[in-house]
Design a protein around this motif. Structure first.
Motif, PDB file in Angstrom:
ATOM      1  N   SER A 140       0.816  -1.222   0.000  1.00 32.29           N
ATOM      2  CA  SER A 140       0.000   0.000   0.000  1.00 32.29           C
ATOM      3  C   SER A 140       0.842   1.263   0.000  1.00 32.29           C
ATOM      4  N   GLN A 141       2.150   1.114   0.280  1.00 30.90           N
ATOM      5  CA  GLN A 141       3.034   2.274   0.299  1.00 30.90           C
ATOM      6  C   GLN A 141       3.827   2.396  -1.005  1.00 30.90           C
ATOM      7  N   LEU A 142       3.498   1.563  -1.976  1.00 34.34           N
ATOM      8  CA  LEU A 142       4.193   1.594  -3.252  1.00 34.34           C
ATOM      9  C   LEU A 142       3.257   2.102  -4.354  1.00 34.34           C
ATOM     10  N   MET A 143       3.599   1.859  -5.599  1.00 30.04           N
ATOM     11  CA  MET A 143       2.834   2.426  -6.714  1.00 30.04           C
ATOM     12  C   MET A 143       2.228   1.369  -7.629  1.00 30.04           C
ATOM     13  N   ASP A 144       2.235   0.114  -7.187  1.00 30.73           N
ATOM     14  CA  ASP A 144       1.722  -0.960  -8.037  1.00 30.73           C
ATOM     15  C   ASP A 144       0.196  -0.972  -7.986  1.00 30.73           C
ATOM     16  N   LYS A 145      -0.429  -0.647  -9.108  1.00 30.54           N
ATOM     17  CA  LYS A 145      -1.900  -0.563  -9.169  1.00 30.54           C
ATOM     18  C   LYS A 145      -2.567  -1.929  -8.997  1.00 30.54           C
ATOM     19  N   THR A 146      -1.762  -3.000  -9.107  1.00 24.77           N
ATOM     20  CA  THR A 146      -2.298  -4.340  -8.890  1.00 24.77           C
ATOM     21  C   THR A 146      -2.734  -4.526  -7.438  1.00 24.77           C
ATOM     22  N   PHE A 147      -2.059  -3.842  -6.527  1.00 23.72           N
ATOM     23  CA  PHE A 147      -2.315  -4.039  -5.108  1.00 23.72           C
ATOM     24  C   PHE A 147      -3.058  -2.883  -4.439  1.00 23.72           C
ATOM     25  N   TRP A 148      -3.247  -1.803  -5.173  1.00 24.87           N
ATOM     26  CA  TRP A 148      -3.927  -0.658  -4.560  1.00 24.87           C
ATOM     27  C   TRP A 148      -4.743   0.057  -5.624  1.00 24.87           C
ATOM     28  N   ASP A 149      -6.036   0.210  -5.392  1.00 22.42           N
ATOM     29  CA  ASP A 149      -6.950   0.801  -6.374  1.00 22.42           C
ATOM     30  C   ASP A 149      -6.926   2.322  -6.251  1.00 22.42           C
ATOM     31  N   PHE A 150      -5.902   2.937  -6.864  1.00 22.07           N
ATOM     32  CA  PHE A 150      -5.732   4.382  -6.749  1.00 22.07           C
ATOM     33  C   PHE A 150      -6.906   5.161  -7.350  1.00 22.07           C
ATOM     34  N   LYS A 151      -7.476   4.654  -8.438  1.00 20.03           N
ATOM     35  CA  LYS A 151      -8.539   5.376  -9.127  1.00 20.03           C
ATOM     36  C   LYS A 151      -9.804   5.505  -8.276  1.00 20.03           C
ATOM     37  N   ASN A 152     -10.012   4.556  -7.403  1.00 22.83           N
ATOM     38  CA  ASN A 152     -11.267   4.540  -6.639  1.00 22.83           C
ATOM     39  C   ASN A 152     -11.057   4.703  -5.139  1.00 22.83           C
ATOM     40  N   LEU A 153      -9.955   5.338  -4.758  1.00 20.52           N
ATOM     41  CA  LEU A 153      -9.708   5.537  -3.326  1.00 20.52           C
ATOM     42  C   LEU A 153     -10.812   6.371  -2.674  1.00 20.52           C
ATOM     43  N   GLU A 154     -11.302   7.353  -3.431  1.00 22.68           N
ATOM     44  CA  GLU A 154     -12.345   8.223  -2.872  1.00 22.68           C
ATOM     45  C   GLU A 154     -13.589   7.418  -2.478  1.00 22.68           C
ATOM     46  N   LYS A 155     -13.923   6.413  -3.280  1.00 16.57           N
ATOM     47  CA  LYS A 155     -15.092   5.590  -3.006  1.00 16.57           C
ATOM     48  C   LYS A 155     -14.885   4.693  -1.783  1.00 16.57           C
ATOM     49  N   GLN A 156     -13.605   4.443  -1.453  1.00 14.35           N
ATOM     50  CA  GLN A 156     -13.308   3.536  -0.347  1.00 14.35           C
ATOM     51  C   GLN A 156     -13.152   4.272   0.978  1.00 14.35           C
ATOM     52  N   ARG A 157     -13.286   5.599   0.944  1.00 11.06           N
ATOM     53  CA  ARG A 157     -13.126   6.372   2.173  1.00 11.06           C
ATOM     54  C   ARG A 157     -14.115   5.896   3.231  1.00 11.06           C
ATOM     55  N   GLY A 158     -13.592   5.586   4.386  1.00 11.94           N
ATOM     56  CA  GLY A 158     -14.444   5.145   5.487  1.00 11.94           C
ATOM     57  C   GLY A 158     -14.652   3.654   5.535  1.00 11.94           C
ATOM     58  N   GLU A 159     -14.241   2.934   4.453  1.00 18.44           N
ATOM     59  CA  GLU A 159     -14.380   1.484   4.441  1.00 18.44           C
ATOM     60  C   GLU A 159     -13.178   0.839   5.129  1.00 18.44           C
ATOM     61  N   GLU A 160     -13.313  -0.453   5.412  1.00 21.27           N
ATOM     62  CA  GLU A 160     -12.211  -1.185   6.021  1.00 21.27           C
ATOM     63  C   GLU A 160     -11.062  -1.283   5.018  1.00 21.27           C
ATOM     64  N   THR A 161      -9.831  -1.268   5.533  1.00 18.59           N
ATOM     65  CA  THR A 161      -8.654  -1.365   4.674  1.00 18.59           C
ATOM     66  C   THR A 161      -8.644  -2.706   3.956  1.00 18.59           C
ATOM     67  N   GLN A 162      -8.338  -2.668   2.663  1.00 16.61           N
ATOM     68  CA  GLN A 162      -8.300  -3.889   1.886  1.00 16.61           C
ATOM     69  C   GLN A 162      -7.108  -4.735   2.296  1.00 16.61           C
ATOM     70  N   VAL A 163      -7.336  -6.027   2.522  1.00 15.52           N
ATOM     71  CA  VAL A 163      -6.278  -6.950   2.900  1.00 15.52           C
ATOM     72  C   VAL A 163      -6.073  -7.942   1.773  1.00 15.52           C
TER      73      VAL A 163
END
Length: 274
Positions: free
Chosen positions: A241-264
């Motif tokens: 989550s601290q890197l830039m690989d879009k495979t592991f972190w959905d940067f485009k939809n972070l706004e939609k995930q605000r307030g949700e549980e962290t993806q594991v």
């Protein structure tokens, strides 16, 4: 306790720890130990021999040496050492030297093609003879140097895993010396007077990227001795989550995930990074 005994004890400790941490050896394993004739593989085989005699599980060791038909190759001392150590072995001759010299332009490094050809022969031999594991002599410094080389020259975060399933799913590769330091191995090999066979193919190529990266790590270690061990630890403490690989972190939809549980992410997905 002599210096040789101290080094042996240290190497036994780190090799045993790596085997345990990554579950490298199980009951009934038939392990093909790749003995190149260098300090690392000689040390690995001797340490594995000690562990074989002390282990609670039963496993076989078989030494495999590939004679690549390099000029000046002399395996007489290696043969005598294996026979006196009562370790079953085979030395297989396959002229990859000529292929590498023919295919690689003058001034370019031979390691990549040489490694691929050697790996193909090793894998095929292990499959044909029914070995359950292939043991390679890469140590801690190989692992951390490979990581930095991948970052600096290939733009990827990858290294040499201590335990690996080959792409065709037919071979499991283990690196029992993953925690061992090259300086300890070199000192031990010198004291043991192993019959080293020098590599005449790449040993004379002074401008290899690997040598430059190793020099950089050694320079940093002069200022902070923990640098090598910190790099090794980084391989087992990745933070996707601290890197830039879009495979592991959905940067485009972070706004939609605000307030949700962290993806594991499942461990098998994280391990696939390397």
């Amino acid at each position: 306790m002599t210096k040789c005994e101290e080094l042996e004890k240290k190497l036994l400790h780190y090799t045993g720890k790596a085997i345990a941490d990554f579950n490298m050896i199980q009951e009934g394993d038939r392990i093909m130990v790749c003995l190149s004739g260098g300090k690392d593989s000689f040390t690995m085989l001797r340490i594995l021999r000690f562990l074989q005699q002390r282990a609670k599980v039963s496993f076989e060791l078989f030494a495999f040496t590939l004679d690549q038909a390099q000029p000046g190759w002399d395996d007489k001392g290696l043969r005598e050492w294996l026979i006196s150590s009562k370790i079953p072995f085979e030395i297989l001759t396959s002229d990859t030297y000529s292929i590498v010299k023919e295919k690689v332009p003058e001034g370019k490094t031979y390691c990549s093609l040489c490694s691929r050809l050697r790996r193909g022969i090793i894998y095929r031999y292990a499959e044909e003879k029914g070995f359950t594991k292939i043991a390679l002599g890469h140590h801690r410094d190989d692992l951390i140097t490979t990581l930095l080389m991948s970052i600096l020259y290939n733009g990827e975060i990858r290294a040499m895993p201590p335990k690996l399933l080959s792409d065709n799913k037919k071979n499991i590769i283990i690196r029992p010396l993953a925690y061992a330091q090259e300086n300890d191995i070199a000192a031990y090999a010198k004291l043991m007077a192993f019959p080293i066979i020098p590599c005449n193919l790449c040993g004379s190529q002074e401008n290899l990227m690997r040598k430059r990266v190793k020099a950089l790590i050694n320079e940093l270690a002069q200022e902070n001795p923990k640098v090598p061990s910190n790099i090794l630890h980084a391989l087992s403490a990745i933070k996707p989550s601290q890197l830039m690989d879009k495979t592991f972190w959905d940067f485009k939809n972070l706004e939609k995930q605000r307030g949700e549980e962290t993806q594991v992410f499942p461990m098998d997905e994280l391990e696939a990074v390397f």
